[in-house]
Design a protein around this motif. Structure first.
Motif, PDB file in Angstrom:
ATOM      1  N   ARG A  75     -20.787  29.133  23.236  1.00 26.42           N
ATOM      2  CA  ARG A  75     -20.920  29.591  21.855  1.00 26.42           C
ATOM      3  C   ARG A  75     -22.111  30.523  21.681  1.00 26.42           C
ATOM      4  NH1 ARG A  75     -18.117  24.894  22.276  1.00 26.42           N
ATOM      5  NH2 ARG A  75     -16.763  24.214  20.568  1.00 26.42           N
ATOM      6  N   THR A  81     -12.197  26.170  27.285  1.00 29.52           N
ATOM      7  CA  THR A  81     -12.999  26.466  26.094  1.00 29.52           C
ATOM      8  C   THR A  81     -13.040  27.971  25.851  1.00 29.52           C
ATOM      9  OG1 THR A  81     -14.351  24.570  26.693  1.00 29.52           O
ATOM     10  CG2 THR A  81     -15.216  25.996  24.980  1.00 29.52           C
ATOM     11  N   ARG A 128      -9.548  29.128  24.515  1.00 30.97           N
ATOM     12  CA  ARG A 128      -9.161  28.695  23.165  1.00 30.97           C
ATOM     13  C   ARG A 128     -10.078  29.322  22.108  1.00 30.97           C
ATOM     14  NH1 ARG A 128      -7.931  23.239  25.341  1.00 30.97           N
ATOM     15  NH2 ARG A 128      -5.772  23.393  26.081  1.00 30.97           N
ATOM     16  N   ALA A 179      -7.554  15.587  17.685  1.00 34.74           N
ATOM     17  CA  ALA A 179      -8.999  15.769  17.556  1.00 34.74           C
ATOM     18  C   ALA A 179      -9.436  16.778  18.608  1.00 34.74           C
ATOM     19  CB  ALA A 179      -9.706  14.431  17.757  1.00 34.74           C
ATOM     20  N   SER A 180      -9.591  18.024  18.225  1.00 30.49           N
ATOM     21  CA  SER A 180      -9.957  19.041  19.204  1.00 30.49           C
ATOM     22  C   SER A 180     -10.978  20.013  18.637  1.00 30.49           C
ATOM     23  CB  SER A 180      -8.721  19.818  19.667  1.00 30.49           C
ATOM     24  OG  SER A 180      -9.149  20.968  20.378  1.00 30.49           O
ATOM     25  N   GLN A 198     -12.040  22.488  20.223  1.00 31.45           N
ATOM     26  CA  GLN A 198     -11.683  23.847  20.629  1.00 31.45           C
ATOM     27  C   GLN A 198     -10.770  24.490  19.595  1.00 31.45           C
ATOM     28  OE1 GLN A 198     -10.161  23.545  24.617  1.00 31.45           O
ATOM     29  NE2 GLN A 198     -12.188  23.146  25.472  1.00 31.45           N
ATOM     30  N   ARG A 230     -16.922  17.577  18.481  1.00 31.67           N
ATOM     31  CA  ARG A 230     -18.227  18.255  18.595  1.00 31.67           C
ATOM     32  C   ARG A 230     -18.325  19.381  17.567  1.00 31.67           C
ATOM     33  NH1 ARG A 230     -17.947  19.274  24.758  1.00 31.67           N
ATOM     34  NH2 ARG A 230     -16.766  17.357  24.498  1.00 31.67           N
ATOM     35  N   ILE A 270     -15.065  12.405  25.049  1.00 36.05           N
ATOM     36  CA  ILE A 270     -13.802  12.827  25.648  1.00 36.05           C
ATOM     37  C   ILE A 270     -13.952  13.335  27.092  1.00 36.05           C
ATOM     38  CG2 ILE A 270     -13.809  15.186  24.655  1.00 36.05           C
ATOM     39  CD1 ILE A 270     -10.758  12.842  24.954  1.00 36.05           C
ATOM     40  N   GLU A 310      -5.312  12.826  24.946  1.00 34.21           N
ATOM     41  CA  GLU A 310      -5.869  14.168  25.194  1.00 34.21           C
ATOM     42  C   GLU A 310      -6.367  14.321  26.636  1.00 34.21           C
ATOM     43  OE1 GLU A 310      -6.562  17.256  23.439  1.00 34.21           O
ATOM     44  OE2 GLU A 310      -4.756  16.452  22.521  1.00 34.21           O
TER      45      GLU A 310
HETATM   46  C1  S3P Z   1     -14.970  21.507  24.148  1.00 32.60           C
HETATM   47  C2  S3P Z   1     -14.122  20.652  23.498  1.00 32.60           C
HETATM   48  C3  S3P Z   1     -13.379  19.576  24.180  1.00 32.60           C
HETATM   49  C4  S3P Z   1     -13.934  19.308  25.576  1.00 32.60           C
HETATM   50  C5  S3P Z   1     -14.232  20.565  26.345  1.00 32.60           C
HETATM   51  C6  S3P Z   1     -15.229  21.423  25.600  1.00 32.60           C
HETATM   52  C7  S3P Z   1     -15.648  22.559  23.373  1.00 32.60           C
HETATM   53  O1  S3P Z   1     -12.046  19.986  24.325  1.00 32.60           O
HETATM   54  O2  S3P Z   1     -13.042  18.501  26.298  1.00 32.60           O
HETATM   55  O3  S3P Z   1     -14.762  20.263  27.618  1.00 32.60           O
HETATM   56  O4  S3P Z   1     -16.611  23.156  23.889  1.00 32.60           O
HETATM   57  O5  S3P Z   1     -15.242  22.799  22.236  1.00 32.60           O
HETATM   58  P1  S3P Z   1     -10.950  19.718  23.171  1.00 32.60           P
HETATM   59  O6  S3P Z   1     -11.365  20.458  21.987  1.00 32.60           O
HETATM   60  O7  S3P Z   1      -9.668  20.233  23.755  1.00 32.60           O
HETATM   61  O8  S3P Z   1     -10.955  18.246  22.992  1.00 32.60           O
END
Ligand code: S3P
Length: 745
Positions: free
Chosen positions: A328, A397, A400, A468-469, A471, A496, A616, A640
């Protein structure tokens, strides 16, 4: 089928000879003809099979030629064109390989009255310091750039034919206007040649016996390689591109004068600042030269091999920077106004894939160097179209988040990845982006590559995340920066929130209302400094290592403990682990702490479902802890895990079973029968990690409680998130080695 009948090369030197060889290899023409004034070059060209027929005189061969390549020194072009003129077939195509273009265009105008429609000026950026047909190479142009400088009056068919010739020779064909070409080449090619000639000449004059060269090693040799080039050719280039080279030379002399003054006045600061600036520019250039830009280590085969008897795990360490935050920092830094300085950047392949992508999108990024990166932001609308598909390696990441950011740009682009990434679901981002107005094509089943069509106006939507994602949430919020109105995302469980925090750090308002995050498009980001904490996901391998190995006492410094990421701490504590957090503070909007872990027997638990999204990425390592706990550990609501870099439920279960641990696989989780205080929990085994870095590191940790050696195959992907893992593991007492399997690359 050949494209033309007769290809004539005028000037059978290194370049002319190489064009003929490359064209012949590709089957471009039926016959190859050559004209050269020098008897030995003609003879050489015949003997080496470069051409089929030679002559000293243009009039002998020009009348048959369908395409003529002029490969004579720049100032010889005019007399050659003059001599050719009466003998040209009406539709013959002409091209040249000269290093300066304006002077040749002017020569053509003088000879023909105007530049003929069929005369396409060109310049291959390839060469060697050796000259003559004997130095010709069939691959000289492979993967090199060829610049064509077509004009509005050039025939499109002729242009196409010349383009095809170079493409068949393996070159990448670019187009530029004549003036720009001459300016660019004056700086990138002509000036360095002049400097090399000058340096060697100056040194040689001082030392007639040339003794000094006996002691001149690497630097001198690298810097002066091109001083062995053909003097006549270069004389012509400087006479022909006089104005542009003088401009470049004056700028250079000013720079040398500045350095001279700095040396004279012992101005250390000026010296270091000039050298640092030059070094980062050169590093940037090296990355640009790198063909895929970003290159993975994945074709280097590395196995991890553990030995029994490792531990206790002791010491104070800092694991590399947080992967999610590193991605990011590059994305937002690139889109911001101003310069963003990043510290603690993860120099792992995933984050480097994002970094390289933004270089490909026209952003100047210096570093990384010891975790420091300087991003010269281009502003929210400053990204440029990439030349090639953007290759994101193993990084979900990157793909996406970028899909959201790129769906809003004015240009098209394509996102690709390695074998593991190519299997991962992208419909979860493509579908809601389409609802916003984006045009995205995926391969079958919503898999990569993603083809994104630029120029689509986006409108804000509200989206209820089906899973719950973080990304997907981040992807939509990033797209929302350009969307009309408000974009809001509601998540079924907290994930996150680094994107939301960092956007705010860059001065972009993000509203949080319970499970919903929203922002309004059309704002600006302002550069800021970012201090990235150590990655809790990487720290997890060491937390588990210390938690399962009797006698351990390990401190992990400066670990990010964002409450949307701290599931591993909560779960390990529920299992009875002794974890102590100290020195808690906030760094750049993210909470961090030092985490001390001391061995204490673990017990199996039912993992609370609300902790699943918060841990996760930590489950592969937690499964190892579960195997070392007393009793059963049950995980549910974790489907997931099946769509991560590998199917982490199945791959871990296969590995655990091979290591002698009982487990039962469910669609959304697993039950693991722990062995508690048993002397050895794991047996010896040879395991696959399926190109999944976290699986590889988790089984490496299992080695601490194994009765024999564990071999984990193909662990190069560990570099995606944790470069230096094996070395750091050894430094705290693990018995882990990286081995290159014999007979493999
Ligand atoms: C991440 C989100 C998580 C995680 C990945 C990094 C991110 O994936 O598993 O390693 O940086 O947003 P998901 O959003 O698919 O759960």
């Amino acid at each position: 089928m050949a494209e033309i009948k007769n290809l004539l090369v005028v000037g059978l030197g290194l370049i002319g000879g190489s064009v003929a060889l490359a064209a012949r290899k590709a089957g471009f023409a039926e016959r190859y003809l050559g004209v050269d004034l020098a008897q030995d070059e003609r003879q050489g060209a015949l003997t080496l099979g470069v051409v089929d027929e030679v002559s000293e005189h243009l009039e002998d061969l020009a009348p048959q030629a369908d395409l003529i390549v002029l490969a004579v020194p720049v100032l010889a072009m005019e007399p050659v064109l003059q001599a050719l003129k009466p003998h040209l077939k009406t539709d013959a195509i002409l091209t040249d390989v000269g290093s300066c273009k304006a002077v040749i265009a002017e020569a053509a105008e003088r000879v023909f009255g105007r530049q003929p429609a069929n005369f396409i000026l060109g310049h291959p950026i390839a060469g060697a310091e050796r000259s003559g047909v004997a130095a010709a190479q069939v691959d000289l142009f492979r993967n090199r750039k060829v610049i064509l400088t077509p004009t509005a009056t050039n025939s499109p068919q002729a242009l196409d034919q010349v383009r095809r010739l170079w493409k068949l020779a393996g070159a990448e064909v670019l187009e530029m206007d004549i003036r720009q070409h001459d300016e660019v080449l004056a700086r990138t090619s002509h000036l360095p040649h002049l400097l090399a000639f000058s340096l060697v000449d100056t040194l040689a004059r001082r030392d007639e016996r040339l003794d000094i060269f006996r002691y001149a090693a690497g630097g001198f040799r690298d810097f002066t390689r091109v001083a062995a080039s053909d003097p006549v050719m270069w004389r012509d280039i400087f006479l022909a591109n006089r104005e542009a080279t003088l401009g470049a030379l004056d700028e250079f002399l000013e720079g040398v004068q500045r350095l001279r003054d700095a040396v004279e006045h012992r101005d250390a600061e000026e010296l270091v600042s000039t050298f640092t600036h030059a070094k980062s520019a050169r590093d940037y250039f090296t990355a640009l030269l790198n063909e895929t830009g970003y290159q993975t280590m994945q074709n280097q085969k590395i196995n991890f091999v553990t030995q029994p008897g490792g531990g206790p795990v002791q010491g104070r360490i800092r694991v590399p920077g947080d992967k999610s935050i590193s991605h990011r920092s590059i994305m937002l830094g690139a889109l911001a106004e101003g310069i963003t300085q990043v510290k603690g950047f993860l120099e792992g392949e995933d984050a480097l894939a994002t970094l390289q992508t933004f270089r490909d999108l026209g952003v100047l990024i210096e570093g990384p160097h010891n975790g420091e990166v300087t991003i010269h932001g281009v502003g929210i609308n400053g990204l440029k179209a990439p030349q090639d598909p953007l290759y994101l390696g193993n990084s979900g990441t990157s793909m996406r988040l970028l899909s959201g950011l790129l769906a809003a740009q004015s240009f098209d682009c394509e996102l690709t990845g390695d074998a593991s990434l190519s299997k991962r679901p992208m419909g979860r981002v493509a579908d809601p982006l389409r609802l916003m107005g984006a045009e995205i094509e995926t391969a079958e089943g919503g898999r990569p590559p993603l083809k994104i069509k630029g120029g689509q106006p986006l409108k804000g939507i509200h989206y209820d995340l089906p899973m719950a994602s973080a990304q997907v949430k981040s992807c939509l919020l990033l797209a929302g920066l350009w969307a009309e109105g408000e974009t809001s995302v509601t998540e079924p469980a907290p994930t996150r929130d680094h994107t939301e925090r960092m956007l705010q750090g860059f001065g972009y308002p993000v509203k949080k209302d319970g499970a919903t995050a929203s922002l309004v498009g059309g704002g600006q980001l302002t550069a800021c400094d970012i201090d990235i904490p150590a990655d809790i996901s990487s720290a997890t391998f060491f937390m588990v290592a210390a938690a399962i190995t009797p006698g351990s006492d390990l401190t992990l410094e400066h670990v990010g403990i964002n409450p949307t990421r701290d599931g591993v701490i909560n779960i390990l504590r529920l299992m009875g682990a002794d974890l102590e957090l100290s020195n808690q503070r906030e760094v750049g909007g993210e909470p961090v702490a030092d985490i001390r872990v001391r061995y204490q027997p673990l017990k199996g638990i039912d993992i609370p479902e609300d902790q699943v999204p918060l841990a996760i990425d930590e489950f592969p390592a937690l499964f190892i802890a579960a195997a070392c706990a007393e009793g059963i550990t049950r995980l549910r609501g974790a489907e997931e895990l099946r769509v991560k870099e590998s199917d982490r439920i199945q791959v871990m279960a296969d590995g655990l079973q091979a290591l002698g641990v009982d487990c039962t696989v469910l669609d959304d989780g697993i039950d693991i029968q722990g062995k508690g205080e048993a002397e050895a929990v794991f047996t010896t085994a040879r395991l696959q990690c399926h190109h999944d870095h976290r699986i590889a590191m988790s089984f490496a940790v299992a080695g601490l409680r194994a009765s024999g050696s564990i071999t984990i195959e193909d662990c190069a992907t560990v570099n995606t998130s944790f470069p230096g893992f094996a070395e750091l593991a050894s430094s705290v007492g693990m018995k882990l080695e990286s081995e290159r399997p014999a007979g493999r690359a």
